[in-house]
Write a protein that holds these residues in place. Structure first.
Motif, mmCIF file in Angstrom:
data_model
loop_
_atom_site.group_PDB
_atom_site.id
_atom_site.type_symbol
_atom_site.label_atom_id
_atom_site.label_comp_id
_atom_site.label_asym_id
_atom_site.label_seq_id
_atom_site.Cartn_x
_atom_site.Cartn_y
_atom_site.Cartn_z
ATOM 1 N N GLY A 48 -24.597 -46.792 54.170
ATOM 2 C CA GLY A 48 -24.975 -47.008 56.078
ATOM 3 C C GLY A 48 -26.417 -47.487 56.464
ATOM 4 N N ALA A 49 -26.883 -48.338 57.372
ATOM 5 C CA ALA A 49 -27.395 -49.347 58.111
ATOM 6 C C ALA A 49 -28.129 -48.939 59.037
ATOM 7 C CB ALA A 49 -27.158 -50.562 58.500
ATOM 8 N N GLN A 69 -19.119 -46.835 55.326
ATOM 9 C CA GLN A 69 -17.921 -46.642 54.278
ATOM 10 C C GLN A 69 -17.000 -45.701 53.611
ATOM 11 O OE1 GLN A 69 -16.322 -49.510 53.338
ATOM 12 N NE2 GLN A 69 -17.922 -51.092 53.921
ATOM 13 N N SER A 70 -17.773 -44.615 53.744
ATOM 14 C CA SER A 70 -17.927 -42.942 53.712
ATOM 15 C C SER A 70 -16.471 -42.669 54.049
ATOM 16 C CB SER A 70 -18.450 -41.989 53.449
ATOM 17 O OG SER A 70 -19.311 -42.548 52.319
ATOM 18 N N SER A 71 -15.397 -41.600 53.186
ATOM 19 C CA SER A 71 -14.348 -40.980 54.294
ATOM 20 C C SER A 71 -14.881 -39.938 55.294
ATOM 21 C CB SER A 71 -13.815 -40.117 52.734
ATOM 22 O OG SER A 71 -14.759 -39.396 52.449
ATOM 23 N N ALA A 72 -13.877 -39.958 55.796
ATOM 24 C CA ALA A 72 -14.677 -38.585 57.563
ATOM 25 C C ALA A 72 -14.739 -37.219 56.533
ATOM 26 C CB ALA A 72 -13.441 -38.878 58.046
ATOM 27 N N GLU A 73 -14.396 -37.226 55.536
ATOM 28 C CA GLU A 73 -14.585 -35.811 54.828
ATOM 29 C C GLU A 73 -16.084 -35.506 54.087
ATOM 30 O OE1 GLU A 73 -11.657 -37.116 54.801
ATOM 31 O OE2 GLU A 73 -10.342 -35.780 56.018
ATOM 32 N N ALA A 75 -21.836 -34.454 54.961
ATOM 33 C CA ALA A 75 -23.604 -34.722 54.870
ATOM 34 C C ALA A 75 -24.190 -34.394 56.018
ATOM 35 C CB ALA A 75 -23.309 -36.225 55.001
ATOM 36 N N VAL A 76 -22.977 -34.451 57.076
ATOM 37 C CA VAL A 76 -23.732 -33.455 58.399
ATOM 38 C C VAL A 76 -24.105 -32.760 58.629
ATOM 39 C CG1 VAL A 76 -23.673 -33.008 60.638
ATOM 40 C CG2 VAL A 76 -22.843 -35.897 59.399
ATOM 41 N N GLU A 110 -13.795 -53.465 58.037
ATOM 42 C CA GLU A 110 -13.468 -50.944 57.288
ATOM 43 C C GLU A 110 -14.625 -50.671 57.598
ATOM 44 O OE1 GLU A 110 -14.085 -53.417 53.543
ATOM 45 O OE2 GLU A 110 -13.048 -55.012 53.686
ATOM 46 N N SER A 111 -15.586 -50.752 58.077
ATOM 47 C CA SER A 111 -16.521 -49.997 58.288
ATOM 48 C C SER A 111 -16.086 -48.870 59.346
ATOM 49 C CB SER A 111 -18.000 -49.913 57.682
ATOM 50 O OG SER A 111 -18.325 -50.978 58.575
#
Length: 541
Positions: free
Chosen positions: A30-31, A158-162, A167-168, A466-467
């Motif tokens: 991400g940015a 772009q990562s999945s919700a899981e 990560a969080v 997409e993201s």
């Protein structure tokens, strides 16, 4: 995600930032900071203890400053000029980012300006708003705050919700290394830590050279800003000031003004020309350049000069934290820890072997060298001493010269937690959005720009369909950096490699675990910054 103010002159490795708490975590990418509205900071003041006091006894005006596209020093400078009040008479608890929307409190003596005058002066300043003006008995000083609340938006996820949830949760439970953030190490073409080293060494010619003969742009580009080119070519402070954009380069402008005063006194930038016919009297004796540089640099406000010196110490702290992370995430003998018998204090406790097994890693402290602190009793403390000794400095006697006095000012040390967990952390994912809405009529979202954000914006725009965007809300204590928290979950991990440790001689002892990793032997190299250690220090792989 690097701070835009330092991109092109240093990266994270240059500033000692290279380790992670969770090496196995899959980063979300991400940015960050695509727009100022993506990075919102709200200062958390200390509880009000002045209720019930007489209003006439309160000699200061305290007010809330909201800003966008300016750092705190630039905002104070603009406000001071509009109020016709010296900038050093404004007090604040911390310096907030420029590429952000931030809210903080400031104070100014009532004897210098009225509430009506303050509001009128701030009314027409772009990027600034003043509100909630009231009286206060005490001025604000650096560090006098409870912390900061951050509301951040990371675009282009772009990562999945899981994966985002993992990560969080890792950030929430395992925390992040409490590195001093990139914004402390430079702005424009200036490396603050190198400037701080020159100040600690009393090399004022180098101090002026770093500030005024700077470079800018991406790494590999030697292009200077126009005003710096003019100064290098002419040595004229007046000519450089004419090319300096209004409202930018806060410290450089003050330094040039001090040099201009000296040049006005001595009649220009060059020594007077005199021919044989006019050689009836010797030329007027001028101040040596070293003395001119010292006079001009010491004319900068004391707090700014101290920030430069602390920047050098902060880089050493980052290097020490990286070394300590390589020793693992368990307390070890020689560590300095919080004194848990006195909650709320940070009195260091030297751990013995049996105590280390019972202590929490979140109580681990590492000192910022200076007066009043002791260094750890293991090789990290030895490393910090060697680093300072290489630069000709003593950790017990870090002193700064001050103007108009022969007594040096001692640089005060402090203890800093190595690992931090964000407080009151909440988050959610939402569809990626375009340019954010803003209520700053004088600065719409498309106008504020920094070179570092071009890539971030382009990537976020490319991934728009997409993201997703990740929105986080959390709190950190004073001197803790949200950019370093986000680095833990966003940044890719480097490939696995044997631990690398800095030593300063072949005779220094190392921990036993390092001897097993010396299969390829020792390579000597010398470096000035972390990425340039190949130019400066012996290193073991």
């Amino acid at each position: 995600m690097d701070c835009g103010s330092i991109r092109g002159i240093a990266d994270e490795a240059d500033c000692g930032i290279s380790a992670f708490v969770n090496w196995e975590l899959k980063p979300i990418g991400g940015a960050l900071k695509c727009f100022p509205e993506d990075f919102v900071v709200k200062e958390l003041p200390l509880p009000d203890t002045e209720s019930g006091e007489e209003e006439d006894e309160k000699q200061f005006l305290r007010f809330r400053l909201k800003k966008r596209g300016l750092d705190t020093l630039e905002a104070v400078d603009a406000l001071a000029a509009a109020c016709h009040v010296p900038a050093h008479r404004f007090g604040f608890a911390g310096i907030k980012d420029s590429f952000a929307v931030t809210t903080q409190e400031l104070t100014v003596p009532r004897s210098l300006i009225t509430e009506a005058g303050l509001r009128k002066a701030a009314a027409n300043l772009p990027g600034l708003r003043v509100g909630r003006v009231r009286r206060s008995r005490r001025p604000l000083v650096p560090g006098r705050l409870r912390g900061n609340r951050f509301i951040l938006r990371v675009r282009g996820i772009q990562s999945s919700a899981e994966e985002v949830k993992a990560a969080v949760e890792s950030l929430k439970t395992r925390g992040f290394i409490n590195y001093v953030g990139m914004q402390r190490f430079g702005k424009g073409g200036v490396r603050s830590d190198l400037l701080g080293l020159a100040y600690l060494q009393g090399d004022y010619v180098r101090c002026v050279d770093i500030l005024l003969r700077q470079h800018s742009g991406e790494k590999g580009s030697g292009r200077m800003p126009k005003w710096a080119e003019v100064y290098q070519r002419t040595n004229s402070a007046e000519a450089a000031l004419r090319k300096l954009p209004e409202g930018s380069c806060w410290a450089e402008r003050r330094l040039l003004r001090a040099l201009r005063r000296r040049q006005d006194i001595e009649g220009g930038t060059a020594m007077p020309k005199w021919c044989d016919e006019e050689q009836t009297s010797p030329p007027k004796k001028r101040m040596r350049w070293g003395e001119v540089a010292r006079e001009a640099f010491l004319a900068l406000p004391r707090t700014i000069r101290a920030l430069y010196a602390h920047s050098y110490v902060d880089r050493l702290w980052n290097l020490g934290a990286t070394e300590r992370r390589q020793m693992g995430l368990q307390p070890v003998q020689g560590d300095l820890m919080d004194d848990t018998t006195q909650p709320g204090t940070c009195r260091p406790v030297h751990l013995e072997k049996e105590e280390a097994a019972k202590a929490s890693i979140f109580h681990l402290l590492l000192p910022r060298p200076g007066a009043g602190v002791s260094l750890p009793g293991h090789h990290v403390g030895q490393f910090m001493r060697s680093y300072l000794a290489y630069d000709g400095l003593d950790p017990e006697e870090l002193t700064l010269e001050a103007p108009n006095t022969d007594d040096p000012v001692r640089l005060t040390g402090c203890m800093r937690h190595v690992l931090i967990r964000p407080e009151k952390l909440s988050w959610y994912l939402e569809p990626n959005v375009g340019i954010p809405e803003t209520d700053w009529a004088d600065q719409p979202g498309t106008k504020v720009s920094r070179a570092v954000n071009h890539f971030a914006r382009a990537r976020a725009k490319h991934d728009l369909d997409e993201s997703k965007s990740l929105v986080l809300d959390f709190q950190l204590g004073p001197g803790q950096y949200a950019t370093m928290a986000m680095r833990e979950v966003m940044r890719r991990r480097p490939p696995k490699a044997p631990p690398r440790h800095v030593v300063f001689s072949d005779t220094e002892e190392e921990p036993e675990s390092l001897h097993q990793s010396r299969e390829r032997g020792k390579m000597e190299f010398v470096a000035r910054t972390l990425c340039d250690f190949c130019e400066r220090f012996p290193l073991l792989e």
